[in-house]
Motif scaffolding. Structure first.
Motif, PDB file in Angstrom:
ATOM      1  N   VAL A 154      35.411  53.350  47.491  1.00  0.00           N
ATOM      2  CA  VAL A 154      34.171  54.085  47.256  1.00  0.00           C
ATOM      3  C   VAL A 154      34.487  55.398  46.551  1.00  0.00           C
ATOM      4  CG1 VAL A 154      32.925  53.088  49.213  1.00  0.00           C
ATOM      5  CG2 VAL A 154      34.217  55.184  49.532  1.00  0.00           C
ATOM      6  N   ILE A 155      33.517  55.836  45.770  1.00  0.00           N
ATOM      7  CA  ILE A 155      33.592  57.156  45.162  1.00  0.00           C
ATOM      8  C   ILE A 155      32.433  57.963  45.716  1.00  0.00           C
ATOM      9  CG2 ILE A 155      32.350  56.415  43.076  1.00  0.00           C
ATOM     10  CD1 ILE A 155      34.188  58.455  41.546  1.00  0.00           C
ATOM     11  N   PHE A 156      32.747  59.163  46.173  1.00  0.00           N
ATOM     12  CA  PHE A 156      31.757  60.053  46.785  1.00  0.00           C
ATOM     13  C   PHE A 156      31.669  61.316  45.928  1.00  0.00           C
ATOM     14  CE2 PHE A 156      30.779  63.633  49.618  1.00  0.00           C
ATOM     15  CZ  PHE A 156      29.586  63.197  50.159  1.00  0.00           C
ATOM     16  N   ASP A 157      30.480  61.602  45.415  1.00  0.00           N
ATOM     17  CA  ASP A 157      30.251  62.800  44.619  1.00  0.00           C
ATOM     18  C   ASP A 157      29.874  63.930  45.572  1.00  0.00           C
ATOM     19  OD1 ASP A 157      28.907  64.860  43.084  1.00  0.00           O
ATOM     20  OD2 ASP A 157      28.772  63.418  41.444  1.00  0.00           O
ATOM     21  N   LYS A 158      30.719  64.950  45.655  1.00  0.00           N
ATOM     22  CA  LYS A 158      30.504  66.051  46.601  1.00  0.00           C
ATOM     23  C   LYS A 158      29.282  66.889  46.261  1.00  0.00           C
ATOM     24  CE  LYS A 158      35.427  66.859  47.372  1.00  0.00           C
ATOM     25  NZ  LYS A 158      36.442  67.909  47.265  1.00  0.00           N
ATOM     26  N   VAL A 159      28.922  66.944  44.991  1.00  0.00           N
ATOM     27  CA  VAL A 159      27.790  67.766  44.567  1.00  0.00           C
ATOM     28  C   VAL A 159      26.468  67.099  44.941  1.00  0.00           C
ATOM     29  CG1 VAL A 159      26.638  68.828  42.591  1.00  0.00           C
ATOM     30  CG2 VAL A 159      29.142  68.788  42.707  1.00  0.00           C
ATOM     31  N   SER A 160      26.324  65.827  44.588  1.00  0.00           N
ATOM     32  CA  SER A 160      25.057  65.132  44.827  1.00  0.00           C
ATOM     33  C   SER A 160      25.041  64.358  46.140  1.00  0.00           C
ATOM     34  CB  SER A 160      24.784  64.153  43.685  1.00  0.00           C
ATOM     35  OG  SER A 160      25.738  63.100  43.704  1.00  0.00           O
ATOM     36  N   CYS A 161      26.202  64.205  46.787  1.00  0.00           N
ATOM     37  CA  CYS A 161      26.373  63.370  47.984  1.00  0.00           C
ATOM     38  C   CYS A 161      26.093  61.899  47.704  1.00  0.00           C
ATOM     39  CB  CYS A 161      25.522  63.873  49.149  1.00  0.00           C
ATOM     40  SG  CYS A 161      26.087  65.459  49.781  1.00  0.00           S
ATOM     41  N   PHE A 162      26.171  61.511  46.435  1.00  0.00           N
ATOM     42  CA  PHE A 162      25.980  60.115  46.042  1.00  0.00           C
ATOM     43  C   PHE A 162      27.265  59.341  46.308  1.00  0.00           C
ATOM     44  CE2 PHE A 162      26.242  56.730  42.805  1.00  0.00           C
ATOM     45  CZ  PHE A 162      25.104  56.012  43.144  1.00  0.00           C
ATOM     46  N   THR A 163      27.133  58.189  46.945  1.00  0.00           N
ATOM     47  CA  THR A 163      28.263  57.328  47.235  1.00  0.00           C
ATOM     48  C   THR A 163      28.066  56.006  46.511  1.00  0.00           C
ATOM     49  OG1 THR A 163      28.445  58.317  49.424  1.00  0.00           O
ATOM     50  CG2 THR A 163      29.637  56.276  49.067  1.00  0.00           C
ATOM     51  N   GLU A 164      29.134  55.516  45.906  1.00  0.00           N
ATOM     52  CA  GLU A 164      29.062  54.253  45.183  1.00  0.00           C
ATOM     53  C   GLU A 164      30.262  53.400  45.559  1.00  0.00           C
ATOM     54  OE1 GLU A 164      29.146  52.658  40.539  1.00  0.00           O
ATOM     55  OE2 GLU A 164      29.489  54.770  40.950  1.00  0.00           O
ATOM     56  N   LYS A 165      30.000  52.142  45.854  1.00  0.00           N
ATOM     57  CA  LYS A 165      31.093  51.195  46.086  1.00  0.00           C
ATOM     58  C   LYS A 165      31.576  50.710  44.735  1.00  0.00           C
ATOM     59  CE  LYS A 165      32.400  46.848  48.125  1.00  0.00           C
ATOM     60  NZ  LYS A 165      31.976  45.587  48.642  1.00  0.00           N
ATOM     61  N   LEU A 166      32.880  50.792  44.519  1.00  0.00           N
ATOM     62  CA  LEU A 166      33.465  50.320  43.274  1.00  0.00           C
ATOM     63  C   LEU A 166      33.721  48.817  43.374  1.00  0.00           C
ATOM     64  CD1 LEU A 166      35.969  53.260  42.722  1.00  0.00           C
ATOM     65  CD2 LEU A 166      33.745  52.926  41.639  1.00  0.00           C
ATOM     66  N   SER A 167      33.483  48.118  42.289  1.00  0.00           N
ATOM     67  CA  SER A 167      33.665  46.664  42.256  1.00  0.00           C
ATOM     68  C   SER A 167      35.099  46.353  41.856  1.00  0.00           C
ATOM     69  CB  SER A 167      32.693  46.038  41.258  1.00  0.00           C
ATOM     70  OG  SER A 167      31.367  46.307  41.637  1.00  0.00           O
ATOM     71  N   PHE A 168      35.887  45.937  42.822  1.00  0.00           N
ATOM     72  CA  PHE A 168      37.309  45.678  42.638  1.00  0.00           C
ATOM     73  C   PHE A 168      37.528  44.502  41.692  1.00  0.00           C
ATOM     74  CE2 PHE A 168      41.269  43.587  43.891  1.00  0.00           C
ATOM     75  CZ  PHE A 168      42.160  44.647  43.827  1.00  0.00           C
ATOM     76  N   VAL A 169      38.476  44.688  40.750  1.00  0.00           N
ATOM     77  CA  VAL A 169      38.857  43.625  39.825  1.00  0.00           C
ATOM     78  C   VAL A 169      40.300  43.203  40.072  1.00  0.00           C
ATOM     79  CG1 VAL A 169      39.191  43.006  37.394  1.00  0.00           C
ATOM     80  CG2 VAL A 169      37.207  44.386  38.063  1.00  0.00           C
ATOM     81  N   SER A 170      41.223  44.180  40.088  1.00  0.00           N
ATOM     82  CA  SER A 170      42.630  43.829  40.268  1.00  0.00           C
ATOM     83  C   SER A 170      43.434  45.041  40.730  1.00  0.00           C
ATOM     84  CB  SER A 170      43.228  43.298  38.966  1.00  0.00           C
ATOM     85  OG  SER A 170      43.265  44.311  37.980  1.00  0.00           O
ATOM     86  N   MET A 171      44.668  44.771  41.149  1.00  0.00           N
ATOM     87  CA  MET A 171      45.573  45.842  41.548  1.00  0.00           C
ATOM     88  C   MET A 171      46.964  45.537  41.029  1.00  0.00           C
ATOM     89  SD  MET A 171      46.151  45.183  45.630  1.00  0.00           S
ATOM     90  CE  MET A 171      47.575  46.217  45.842  1.00  0.00           C
ATOM     91  N   ASN A 172      47.730  46.619  40.881  1.00  0.00           N
ATOM     92  CA  ASN A 172      49.105  46.517  40.449  1.00  0.00           C
ATOM     93  C   ASN A 172      49.854  47.644  41.142  1.00  0.00           C
ATOM     94  OD1 ASN A 172      51.427  45.791  39.076  1.00  0.00           O
ATOM     95  ND2 ASN A 172      50.822  46.766  37.161  1.00  0.00           N
TER      96      ASN A 172
END
Length: 114
Positions: A39-57
């Motif tokens: 998740v990414i949390f914007d401290k200014v707006s308090c907006f939280t978004e779940k990121l859509s995972f594609v891959s990892m390395n």
């Protein structure tokens, strides 16, 4: 930081954002895409978004995660999140406590997805 439902695995931060990998701990039989959330949390707006995972390395020196919304590359000290032609440098605070109020907001957001 941990609740009975969620545990922070990775925690990166700058003055504007928190990027965190959160593990759901109360339902062990869930598929990985429902158990692990970035998740990414914007401290200014308090907006939280779940990121859509594609891959990892990963290698000995860095970790890399690719999401539909952007790409994160990090080591034990810092990371860079790139999205929409912007780059954000973040400090790696994994192992430190996420501020309680922000942790609760992230947990409430994840709860709202179920």
């Amino acid at each position: 930081m941990e609740s009975s439902t969620y545990k922070i695995l990775f925690f990166l931060e700058n003055e504007q954002f928190i990027l965190a990998e959160v593990k759901r701990t109360d339902l062990p039989d869930l598929p990985k895409d429902q158990k692990f959330h970035w998740v990414i949390f914007d401290k200014v707006s308090c907006f939280t978004e779940k990121l859509s995972f594609v891959s990892m390395n990963s290698s000995e020196n860095f970790q890399e995660r690719t999401f539909k919304q952007g790409k994160l590359k990090f080591n034990e000290f810092q990371g860079v999140f790139e999205r929409e032609e912007e780059s954000f440098v973040l400090q790696n605070h994994t192992g430190r406590l996420l501020p309680e109020a922000m942790f609760r907001l992230i947990c409430c957001y994840l709860d709202s997805l179920y």
